[in-house]
Design a protein around this motif. Structure first.
Motif, PDB file in Angstrom:
ATOM      1  N   ASN A 162       0.820  -1.216   0.000  1.00  0.00           N
ATOM      2  CA  ASN A 162       0.000   0.000   0.000  1.00  0.00           C
ATOM      3  C   ASN A 162       0.854   1.266   0.000  1.00  0.00           C
ATOM      4  O   ASN A 162       0.508   2.259  -0.645  1.00  0.00           O
ATOM      5  N   SER A 166       1.068   4.260  -2.948  1.00  0.00           N
ATOM      6  CA  SER A 166       0.483   5.532  -2.531  1.00  0.00           C
ATOM      7  C   SER A 166       1.181   6.706  -3.212  1.00  0.00           C
ATOM      8  O   SER A 166       2.316   6.591  -3.688  1.00  0.00           O
ATOM      9  N   SER A 169       4.565   7.893  -1.512  1.00  0.00           N
ATOM     10  CA  SER A 169       5.577   6.866  -1.262  1.00  0.00           C
ATOM     11  C   SER A 169       6.995   7.450  -1.289  1.00  0.00           C
ATOM     12  O   SER A 169       7.895   6.954  -0.619  1.00  0.00           O
TER      13      SER A 169
END
Length: 483
Positions: A162, A166, A169
């Motif tokens: 995840n 994102s 990140s």
């Protein structure tokens, strides 16, 4: 009701007396059972405790002016729904204001002597809270729990995926976050008392949690034990009485014990045994004709608890108050290598502050590593923690502890464990089965009590207390003394 039997003054047996009830074990469960009997007018009992002190795994030791709880330390659930919290409040043991242990949100140090960035640290705290409260349990993770798979690895895998997907990140060092999360599985193992691969986490997640946080006893858990002992009366308590055998027949139970080298027997109608789970598993005390196949299987399936709790005492501190909580972020590869080489240091996640002491921290070591540590001498542990602090902090002159204080519970023959957790084959109804009288409810000769024998609050002080009270109530009800 007190009946004197024949006395043989030889090496085989000495005085043998008749009691209505014999309680084995002077921890909180046994003392709570004794107090319950007293409060309902049942005084024809005795309590046998193998140690030269009361309390069992509630053990407050005074060291250099410090009161250190080497076993249980906090009342889990500081509210009216907790029998132990209510008792402590009634006895004025909590001080003028209730103090609660704050959850340590530690600074994560990395094995290459770096500290995690603030952004990464906040992300780790956020993700771990989801791990702990179950909100991170996706269908995939839940399936891993139900099938006994490695659900924690699945949660870490999903969390990292995840982050990578994102928009922010680029703000994170994903490898550092993964190392911190991989290490944080150790925290769950500390909470549960055993390695996750040996624990029925689904069952743990179903058990109720009493609100109110973790309450601090300013004078240590000894204050609870002292009050209960006063309630019962010292004349009812026999210390140094190590039980060796429990023999049941249709009408009576005979308890054989060693009292300082002198062999003694006592005959009774009912026994409440609070022998710890680890002692029951090892069968250190002979029980004739036995507990029955079902109870024996349940006992062997449970985890007796393997956690080493070590107080690190410093002459000089490297922290200021509120800043002494440190986590060591080992990578999954480092932890695996440590397991292979039996290096306990890679199973240390956390050292943290605790209330009322400025120059000491608590270190926790779970699972296989706990057994390794419990068999090391103090100097080896001091050397290991000094090396860790210097390596992870990058500071070769960081103050290190000069002394440790501990009790080696996993090798203590009167404990053989810390606090219970459900094994992979444990079911909820197993706790209920353990609490059923032997041979039957209509003929309650032997009743098991302790933190391992309560169906809702196992592994807690209040669960142990409730277990002792509830087993005492069964005897009182049988005798017609329960109002």
């Amino acid at each position: 009701l007190l009946q004197e039997f024949s006395t043989k003054m030889d090496n085989v047996e000495v005085a043998c007396c008749m009691f209505e009830v014999v309680i084995i074990g002077g921890g909180i469960s046994g003392l709570s059972a004794a107090s319950r009997l007293m409060s309902h007018g049942m005084e024809n009992f005795t309590l046998l405790e193998a140690r030269d002190r009361l309390g069992g795994r509630m053990y407050t030791r005074s060291v250099d002016g410090l009161n250190l709880d080497l076993g249980a330390q906090w009342i889990h659930g500081g509210s009216a729904g907790n029998t132990l919290f209510n008792y402590a409040a009634k006895k004025k043991l909590l001080g003028d204001n209730v103090l609660r242990q704050e959850d340590p949100q530690p600074t994560y140090l990395l094995s290459d002597s770096r500290s995690m960035s603030t952004a990464d640290l906040e992300k780790v705290w956020e993700l771990y809270e989801g791990f702990e409260d179950g909100s991170a349990f996706s269908p995939k993770v839940l399936q891993g729990v139900l099938q006994g798979g490695n659900f924690y690895d699945l949660m870490v895998e999903e969390a990292i995926e995840n982050i990578n997907n994102s928009e922010d990140s680029f703000l994170h060092n994903v490898e550092d976050i993964k190392n911190a999360l991989d290490s944080s599985r150790i925290f769950l193992e500390i909470l549960n008392g055993e390695e996750l691969k040996k624990t029925n986490f689904e069952l743990i997640d179903e058990l109720p949690e009493i609100p109110g946080g973790d309450v601090i006893l300013p004078m240590g858990t000894r204050s609870i034990i002292d009050e209960l002992a006063y309630d019962v009366g010292l004349n009812k308590l026999e210390l140094g009485a190590k039980v060796e055998k429990i023999e049941l027949d249709d009408d009576y139970v005979t308890v054989s014990y060693d009292d300082g080298g002198m062999k003694k027997k006592v005959t009774t109608k009912h026994v409440i045994s609070t022998l710890p789970l680890g002692v029951l598993q090892k069968k250190s005390v002979e029980i004739i004709p036995g507990l029955g196949d079902e109870k024996e299987t349940i006992i062997q399936n449970l985890n007796a608890g393997r956690v080493s709790k070590i107080f690190l005492i410093f002459n000089e501190t490297f922290w200021i108050k509120g800043e002494g909580n440190v986590a060591f972020a080992h990578s999954a590869e480092e932890m695996e290598e440590g397991r292979k080489n039996k290096d306990w240091r890679t199973s240390v996640l956390l050292i943290h502050e605790f209330h009322g002491v400025d120059n000491a921290l608590i270190m926790w070591v779970p699972g296989d590593a706990a057994e390794i540590v419990d068999n090391l001498d103090d100097d080896e542990i001091l050397k290991g923690i000094a090396e860790m602090l210097r390596q992870f902090s990058g500071d070769p002159e960081i103050p290190v502890p000069y002394k440790i204080v501990r009790n080696t519970w996993t090798k203590d023959p009167l404990a053989l464990g810390t606090y219970t957790s459900p094994g992979l084959n444990t079911q909820f109804q197993d706790y209920i089965e353990l609490s059923k009288p032997i041979p039957t409810a209509e003929n309650p000769r032997l009743l098991l009590a302790g933190e391992h024998a309560h169906h809702l609050h196992s592994a807690t002080m209040h669960g142990a207390r409730l277990s002792g009270i509830e087993q005492a109530d069964k005897i009182l009800d049988f005798l017609g003394n329960l109002n």
